[in-house]
Scaffold this active site. Structure first.
Site: not given
Lengths: 253, 253
Positions: B109-110
């Site tokens: 994800c991030t």
């Protein structure tokens, strides 16, 4: 919609987190707080299973729209049965029972055992983690358990299956309000629509814990020389023919 | 296998929890600690996005087998770009870069943005949350992003997609050691095998953030009176014909 997530020590981290993140994602994507979620307990904070300190607020006297009980982090039959006797878990069950007279209640995974002990599920259909079915029937025989289901909703009670089913539960609650929003949240979180736990069941692991099937196997070994009659076997192990057939099939498939 | 999960404030709760729970479930089902997981940061504890206090240990000087960076809880392009400038996130990127010379590194994800900023991904393939692709390309153009993939493994780096892809990442790492164990863990957690983020992509949400498609649309409006030539449009927006076609298709489908 006002939601309380009612927790105790040793709460299952992924269960609690995924409930909070699913509702928060829904609020963010909706651009407004449609789901106002508070984490409550009778203490100032609880410790998750992994030892994270979770700040909580006291349960309000005014009932919310919904109370959710996430799982306690007990994956095995013996540990969940022991946990249900903890004073704080009994207090949690009492709290949920008192809310259940005034609002909807929900649980997932081992959280369903807490609902079961609270009496909220008596005479109703429910689901829990697929491998805990035999233990659940033993502990709370008053409940009609359907552990192959991912979600079971009946009257003011909604229950869900194991682990990630916390997310399925939250998505189901969002879907009741807005199917489009639920679909968008599911896309952001990467969770597809999964109506059943059945594809996940590992039969060998169910068999290990299925007392009924164990009794049946013992009975069969003692009566190997006689012609097999299902009705007689069912009577001997104390189950209906239909239940015995279903349970044996679940183990064999 | 020794694993460090390297965290900073505002870590995405479900990302961190699901990593820890997936490896713990693997250990429990294997009956031994195959994955020794520690949560590390340069401080004594960090606060998750939902305000849970996570006790951490200092990063050891001896490299583990693997370092994983879970997501920071920033779902939107502007907030992740801002977060990357935080001193503690820059320190996290430096820490990961120093480990990457001696062991494998992973992110989801991030978290992939942190790996990107650390330089670890330069010239390599990677993936991140499907809707952050345009932002990622802008921030870290040196990386060959494939945001339709759920998992991308290249050299000593392994990256994964959005939210629940933290679980897919942990399962992939378990699968490398034991496919049977990974399959059993997936059954207990209720997660199927999902090789791609593509089925989850919400095209309208990608379009909102896709600078390339926006530039293309502006260019088209200025040149509506002329016959359309893909090669010319691609040159004008600074992309290859193949990339431009792919991105427009992603938005339109």
């Amino acid at each position: 919609m006002r939601i309380l997530v009612a927790v105790a020590d040793d709460v299952f981290d992924t269960g609690l987190s995924s409930l909070l993140d699913t509702f928060e994602t829904a609020n963010e994507l909706a651009g407004e707080t449609r789901f106002a979620v508070s984490v409550v307990s009778s203490r100032r904070s609880v410790k998750t299973h992994h030892g994270f300190a979770v700040p909580t607020t006291p349960p309000p006297s005014r009932a919310p729209d919904l109370v959710i009980v996430p799982a306690i982090a007990c994956k095995q039959p013996a540990t969940i049965v022991a946990a249900l006797d903890r004073p704080d878990i009994r207090a949690l069950a009492d709290l949920v029972a008192s809310y259940a007279r005034r609002c909807r209640v929900a649980a997932a995974c081992t959280g369903t055992f807490v609902l079961g002990r609270s009496g909220v599920l008596d005479g109703r259909r429910a689901t829990t983690s697929w491998w805990l079915g035999p233990t659940f029937r033993q502990q709370v025989p008053e409940v009609e358990l359907e552990e192959a289901e991912m979600i079971v909703a009946e009257d003011n009670v909604i229950t869900a299956g194991a682990a990630l089913a916390h997310l399925d539960l939250a998505l189901e609650l969002i879907r009741e309000r807005s199917p489009d929003l639920a679909s968008l949240v599911a896309r952001y979180l990467l969770l597809e629509n999964r109506p059943s736990q059945a594809p996940f069941v590992a039969p060998s692991h169910v068999a290990l814990d299925d007392e009924l099937v164990k009794r049946f196997e013992r009975w069969i070994r003692r009566h190997l020389s006689e012609p097999f009659e299902l009705a007689r076997a069912a009577r001997a192990v104390g189950a209906s023919e239909r239940t015995l057939q279903r349970r044996i099939r679940a183990v064999l498939e």
